[in-house]
Each structure stands twice: as C-alpha cells, then as structure tokens.
Design a protein around this motif. Structure first.
Motif, PDB file in Angstrom:
ATOM      1  N   ARG B  32     -62.441  79.760  18.338  1.00  0.00           N
ATOM      2  CA  ARG B  32     -61.898  78.422  18.612  1.00  0.00           C
ATOM      3  C   ARG B  32     -61.346  77.783  17.336  1.00  0.00           C
ATOM      4  NH1 ARG B  32     -66.439  78.347  22.007  1.00  0.00           N
ATOM      5  NH2 ARG B  32     -67.708  77.306  20.428  1.00  0.00           N
ATOM      6  N   PHE B  33     -62.108  77.930  16.245  1.00  0.00           N
ATOM      7  CA  PHE B  33     -61.688  77.364  14.955  1.00  0.00           C
ATOM      8  C   PHE B  33     -60.359  77.961  14.512  1.00  0.00           C
ATOM      9  CE2 PHE B  33     -61.585  78.182  10.354  1.00  0.00           C
ATOM     10  CZ  PHE B  33     -61.549  76.885   9.866  1.00  0.00           C
ATOM     11  N   ALA B  34     -60.270  79.282  14.518  1.00  0.00           N
ATOM     12  CA  ALA B  34     -59.073  79.955  14.005  1.00  0.00           C
ATOM     13  C   ALA B  34     -57.857  79.667  14.882  1.00  0.00           C
ATOM     14  CB  ALA B  34     -59.325  81.457  13.909  1.00  0.00           C
ATOM     15  N   LEU B  35     -58.029  79.717  16.202  1.00  0.00           N
ATOM     16  CA  LEU B  35     -56.884  79.471  17.095  1.00  0.00           C
ATOM     17  C   LEU B  35     -56.377  78.042  16.956  1.00  0.00           C
ATOM     18  CD1 LEU B  35     -57.908  81.409  20.337  1.00  0.00           C
ATOM     19  CD2 LEU B  35     -56.364  82.141  18.513  1.00  0.00           C
ATOM     20  N   ASP B  36     -57.285  77.092  16.777  1.00  0.00           N
ATOM     21  CA  ASP B  36     -56.868  75.693  16.559  1.00  0.00           C
ATOM     22  C   ASP B  36     -56.046  75.574  15.287  1.00  0.00           C
ATOM     23  OD1 ASP B  36     -58.051  74.838  18.833  1.00  0.00           O
ATOM     24  OD2 ASP B  36     -59.812  73.939  17.871  1.00  0.00           O
ATOM     25  N   LYS B  37     -56.515  76.241  14.234  1.00  0.00           N
ATOM     26  CA  LYS B  37     -55.819  76.166  12.949  1.00  0.00           C
ATOM     27  C   LYS B  37     -54.440  76.838  13.023  1.00  0.00           C
ATOM     28  CE  LYS B  37     -58.839  74.052  10.302  1.00  0.00           C
ATOM     29  NZ  LYS B  37     -58.524  72.742   9.682  1.00  0.00           N
ATOM     30  N   ILE B  38     -54.381  77.966  13.719  1.00  0.00           N
ATOM     31  CA  ILE B  38     -53.092  78.659  13.864  1.00  0.00           C
ATOM     32  C   ILE B  38     -52.122  77.773  14.643  1.00  0.00           C
ATOM     33  CG2 ILE B  38     -51.948  80.641  14.958  1.00  0.00           C
ATOM     34  CD1 ILE B  38     -54.609  82.200  14.331  1.00  0.00           C
ATOM     35  N   GLU B  39     -52.654  77.151  15.689  1.00  0.00           N
ATOM     36  CA  GLU B  39     -51.817  76.258  16.505  1.00  0.00           C
ATOM     37  C   GLU B  39     -51.306  75.080  15.677  1.00  0.00           C
ATOM     38  OE1 GLU B  39     -49.708  75.222  19.695  1.00  0.00           O
ATOM     39  OE2 GLU B  39     -50.906  77.054  19.516  1.00  0.00           O
ATOM     40  N   SER B  40     -52.142  74.637  14.732  1.00  0.00           N
ATOM     41  CA  SER B  40     -51.740  73.462  13.943  1.00  0.00           C
ATOM     42  C   SER B  40     -50.916  73.839  12.711  1.00  0.00           C
ATOM     43  CB  SER B  40     -52.976  72.655  13.539  1.00  0.00           C
ATOM     44  OG  SER B  40     -53.789  73.407  12.668  1.00  0.00           O
ATOM     45  N   GLY B  41     -50.599  75.133  12.551  1.00  0.00           N
ATOM     46  CA  GLY B  41     -49.616  75.466  11.535  1.00  0.00           C
ATOM     47  C   GLY B  41     -49.972  76.475  10.465  1.00  0.00           C
ATOM     48  N   TRP B  42     -51.123  77.124  10.545  1.00  0.00           N
ATOM     49  CA  TRP B  42     -51.400  78.161   9.541  1.00  0.00           C
ATOM     50  C   TRP B  42     -50.274  79.179   9.544  1.00  0.00           C
ATOM     51  CZ3 TRP B  42     -57.202  79.932  10.212  1.00  0.00           C
ATOM     52  CH2 TRP B  42     -58.010  79.116   9.403  1.00  0.00           C
ATOM     53  N   PRO B  43     -49.685  79.495   8.375  1.00  0.00           N
ATOM     54  CA  PRO B  43     -48.587  80.458   8.338  1.00  0.00           C
ATOM     55  C   PRO B  43     -49.056  81.914   8.241  1.00  0.00           C
ATOM     56  CG  PRO B  43     -48.871  79.441   6.185  1.00  0.00           C
ATOM     57  CD  PRO B  43     -49.901  78.824   7.077  1.00  0.00           C
ATOM     58  N   GLY B  44     -50.309  82.149   8.361  1.00  0.00           N
ATOM     59  CA  GLY B  44     -50.852  83.501   8.274  1.00  0.00           C
ATOM     60  C   GLY B  44     -52.329  83.403   7.955  1.00  0.00           C
ATOM     61  N   LEU B  45     -53.019  84.542   7.998  1.00  0.00           N
ATOM     62  CA  LEU B  45     -54.460  84.498   7.766  1.00  0.00           C
ATOM     63  C   LEU B  45     -54.937  85.782   7.102  1.00  0.00           C
ATOM     64  CD1 LEU B  45     -57.244  83.155   8.176  1.00  0.00           C
ATOM     65  CD2 LEU B  45     -57.270  84.089  10.495  1.00  0.00           C
ATOM     66  N   LEU B  46     -55.741  85.619   6.078  1.00  0.00           N
ATOM     67  CA  LEU B  46     -56.412  86.745   5.427  1.00  0.00           C
ATOM     68  C   LEU B  46     -57.916  86.547   5.603  1.00  0.00           C
ATOM     69  CD1 LEU B  46     -56.689  89.199   3.502  1.00  0.00           C
ATOM     70  CD2 LEU B  46     -56.490  87.596   1.578  1.00  0.00           C
ATOM     71  N   LEU B  47     -58.561  87.542   6.200  1.00  0.00           N
ATOM     72  CA  LEU B  47     -60.010  87.473   6.398  1.00  0.00           C
ATOM     73  C   LEU B  47     -60.697  88.406   5.417  1.00  0.00           C
ATOM     74  CD1 LEU B  47     -60.441  87.504  10.299  1.00  0.00           C
ATOM     75  CD2 LEU B  47     -60.484  85.542   8.742  1.00  0.00           C
ATOM     76  N   ASP B  48     -61.622  87.869   4.657  1.00  0.00           N
ATOM     77  CA  ASP B  48     -62.448  88.683   3.772  1.00  0.00           C
ATOM     78  C   ASP B  48     -63.745  88.988   4.511  1.00  0.00           C
ATOM     79  OD1 ASP B  48     -64.261  89.627   1.886  1.00  0.00           O
ATOM     80  OD2 ASP B  48     -63.306  88.524   0.254  1.00  0.00           O
ATOM     81  N   LEU B  49     -63.912  90.261   4.911  1.00  0.00           N
ATOM     82  CA  LEU B  49     -65.073  90.655   5.715  1.00  0.00           C
ATOM     83  C   LEU B  49     -66.127  91.399   4.900  1.00  0.00           C
ATOM     84  CD1 LEU B  49     -63.622  91.790   9.173  1.00  0.00           C
ATOM     85  CD2 LEU B  49     -64.314  89.533   8.409  1.00  0.00           C
ATOM     86  N   ALA B  50     -66.062  91.296   3.594  1.00  0.00           N
ATOM     87  CA  ALA B  50     -67.030  92.018   2.765  1.00  0.00           C
ATOM     88  C   ALA B  50     -68.463  91.585   3.076  1.00  0.00           C
ATOM     89  CB  ALA B  50     -66.716  91.801   1.287  1.00  0.00           C
ATOM     90  N   GLY B  51     -68.622  90.369   3.548  1.00  0.00           N
ATOM     91  CA  GLY B  51     -69.957  89.866   3.859  1.00  0.00           C
ATOM     92  C   GLY B  51     -70.350  90.009   5.314  1.00  0.00           C
ATOM     93  N   VAL B  52     -69.559  90.759   6.074  1.00  0.00           N
ATOM     94  CA  VAL B  52     -69.862  90.966   7.492  1.00  0.00           C
ATOM     95  C   VAL B  52     -70.398  92.383   7.688  1.00  0.00           C
ATOM     96  CG1 VAL B  52     -68.872  91.145   9.819  1.00  0.00           C
ATOM     97  CG2 VAL B  52     -68.186  89.277   8.304  1.00  0.00           C
ATOM     98  N   GLY B  53     -71.621  92.491   8.155  1.00  0.00           N
ATOM     99  CA  GLY B  53     -72.236  93.805   8.346  1.00  0.00           C
ATOM    100  C   GLY B  53     -72.333  94.224   9.789  1.00  0.00           C
ATOM    101  N   TYR B  54     -71.923  93.338  10.692  1.00  0.00           N
ATOM    102  CA  TYR B  54     -72.056  93.641  12.126  1.00  0.00           C
ATOM    103  C   TYR B  54     -70.878  93.027  12.867  1.00  0.00           C
ATOM    104  CZ  TYR B  54     -74.386  94.021  16.712  1.00  0.00           C
ATOM    105  OH  TYR B  54     -74.721  94.329  18.017  1.00  0.00           O
ATOM    106  N   LEU B  55     -70.181  93.866  13.598  1.00  0.00           N
ATOM    107  CA  LEU B  55     -69.054  93.410  14.426  1.00  0.00           C
ATOM    108  C   LEU B  55     -69.221  94.027  15.807  1.00  0.00           C
ATOM    109  CD1 LEU B  55     -66.089  92.157  14.656  1.00  0.00           C
ATOM    110  CD2 LEU B  55     -65.296  94.444  14.026  1.00  0.00           C
ATOM    111  N   ASP B  56     -69.128  93.199  16.848  1.00  0.00           N
ATOM    112  CA  ASP B  56     -69.228  93.764  18.198  1.00  0.00           C
ATOM    113  C   ASP B  56     -67.947  93.498  18.984  1.00  0.00           C
ATOM    114  OD1 ASP B  56     -69.322  91.159  19.098  1.00  0.00           O
ATOM    115  OD2 ASP B  56     -71.421  91.224  19.722  1.00  0.00           O
ATOM    116  N   SER B  57     -67.964  93.810  20.270  1.00  0.00           N
ATOM    117  CA  SER B  57     -66.724  93.723  21.054  1.00  0.00           C
ATOM    118  C   SER B  57     -66.243  92.286  21.214  1.00  0.00           C
ATOM    119  CB  SER B  57     -66.918  94.361  22.425  1.00  0.00           C
ATOM    120  OG  SER B  57     -67.805  93.596  23.221  1.00  0.00           O
ATOM    121  N   THR B  58     -67.150  91.323  21.178  1.00  0.00           N
ATOM    122  CA  THR B  58     -66.710  89.932  21.253  1.00  0.00           C
ATOM    123  C   THR B  58     -65.959  89.571  19.973  1.00  0.00           C
ATOM    124  OG1 THR B  58     -68.700  89.465  22.544  1.00  0.00           O
ATOM    125  CG2 THR B  58     -67.435  87.578  21.795  1.00  0.00           C
TER     126      THR B  58
END
Lengths: 170, 103
Positions: B32-58
C-alpha cells in the motif's frame, strides 16, 4: 557376493508424523516452524523449506478452510531421506485447479517468448475468490521447488508434496 | 518488516532499505505504501533487500504489483542486496527476468 536385504515396515505408534491445527491465519508461519522442529538442518536450505511449507499451510487455512476456526488443517510429514508432506483442509477443494494450470501454461509461454508485457499481464492469477494479496505465485514457485511432485486428491482438498535433495536436485 | 528511505531528492528514483521478513503479514502494508508513493509521482524505485532474509508469495505478489505500477509510468524497479532464500523464491517464481539488479 550376494547380500541379503530385509526391509521392515515401521509404525508411527506415537503419531509423531502427524499434527493438526486450527485455522488461525495469524499462526501460519508458527505452524510451519512447529512441523519442522525435528527436520534435519540440511533439508531446510536456510528458510526456503519453511517458506514453501508455509505457503501450503496458508493456502489450506485461507483458501481451503476460509479461516474458519472450527475447521482443522491436518499435516502428515516425513523427513527420512527426503521431505514429504501431505496437507489436508476441510474446504470445498481447489476447484480452480484446471483454470490455474491454464493460467500457468500461458504465463510460461509468455516468458518463453520473452514477451514481458504479456508475462506481466499474467504475472498474478486472479480467481473468483482472490484478494489483493493473492497472486497464485506460491504455486508457481511450488512447482519448481517440490521436485518429487505436487499432487492433489480427487476432492482437491488434500495435497502431497515431495522434495529430494540428491541426484542433482536443486 | 521495516523500511527506511535512503534518498531525499524527490526528482530521483526512491531508494528504500527493507529489514525483516517480507511475508504475508508485512507485505500488504508495504504494498500500500509503495503503490501510493508511485501514484503520487515516484520516478522509479530501488529496493535494498540485504536486510531481508525471508520472502514469500505475498511478498512476490507485492513486487509484481510494484513492477506493474512503475512500468505504467515508464519507470523501473531495481534491486540491491538480493541473496539467500529471497533470491531463490524470486528465481522459482520466474520474476528475476523482470527486475534489474545493481551493486
């Protein structure tokens, strides 16, 4: 020289290879971790096994049992030489299985053609009961991960999965 | 999972550092946060996932929705620090070809 090999049948007398849960969506990951309590570390591949089992438990609780706390989720498991789970819910079954297979075939064909727009339009599966958090992605990864197969029963409310860790499986 | 913005310049692609589990309990809030920001004008996005150890299908579903939203605006989603089981999950979901990785 010949060697005599006599195999034997084993009984799980203490019912250690079976566990039953209530359909508490907030405890999906806790349930998966509980099932994996005695799983050899070498099978866990970091958190990958926990993640893949969590997806199956989540599907059973959310889509199968519709989060109805009165409905149970049953898990049979076996960690000898490979990982095997059978997960059964009390729901109506995965009625969209054929539709999902068709979605997956079209998705993979778009990827094969490197047609990114078509792939993106097919990136998430939307069934009649999907919500914004569903995407059918758990099953896409599951077909890759469960290299010994992923098979539903006739009622489609019970799924068996196997992952082997030898012979070049990845 | 928590996230921190690493950039202040709104004219440049946003850069976020994510820490924690990108899972069924956290991903919807981030989506919800990211989509709102993109809608309000973010010209692109870089995600740093070095601190993410778990990703699931959601979490994967969230990434797909962000890719789709950015693509509609002619922008891209880029990643940094993708490793371990999150990388494997994206690979098994056939999502890696959609994203650009930077060092």
């Amino acid at each position: 020289m010949r060697t005599l090999i006599v195999r034997k049948l084993i009984v799980d007398e203490r019912n250690e290879l079976f566990v039953e849960f209530s359909s508490d969506f907030e405890r999906v990951r806790e349930y998966a971790a509980l099932v994996l309590t005695d799983c050899p570390e070498s099978f866990k591949e970091g958190k990958l096994l926990e993640q893949q089992l969590s997806e199956i438990i989540k599907n059973g609780i959310k889509h199968g049992n519709r989060r109805d706390p009165a409905k149970r989720l049953r898990v049979w498991f076996d960690f000898r030489k490979r990982v095997r789970f059978i997960v059964e819910d009390e729901g109506e079954g995965f009625k969209e299985l054929d539709a999902w297979n068709d979605f997956y075939r079209r998705r993979q064909e778009a990827l094969f053609r490197e047609d990114i727009d078509a792939f993106l339009s097919l990136a998430s599966y939307r069934g009649p009961r999907s919500d914004d958090d569903d995407g059918g992605n758990s099953l896409v990864a599951a077909l890759e991960y469960w290299n010994g197969g992923m098979i539903y029963n006739g009622a489609k409310n019970k799924v068996g999965v196997v992952r082997w860790f030898t012979g070049g499986s990845g | 999972m928590e996230w921190t913005s690493l950039t202040d310049d709104v004219s440049k692609p946003a850069e976020l550092r994510l820490v924690g589990d990108f899972d069924l309990y956290n991903a919807p809030r981030f989506c919800r946060f990211a989509l709102d920001k993109i809608e309000s004008g973010w010209p692109g996005l870089l995600l740093d996932l070095a601190g993410v150890g778990y990703l699931d299908s959601t979490g994967v579903g969230t990434i797909i929705r962000i890719v789709q939203a950015l693509r509609k605006k002619g922008a891209k989603l880029r990643f940094r620090g993708l490793k371990g089981s999150p990388r494997r999950v994206l690979e098994m979901s056939n999502i890696l070809p959609l994203i650009e990785e930077v060092s």
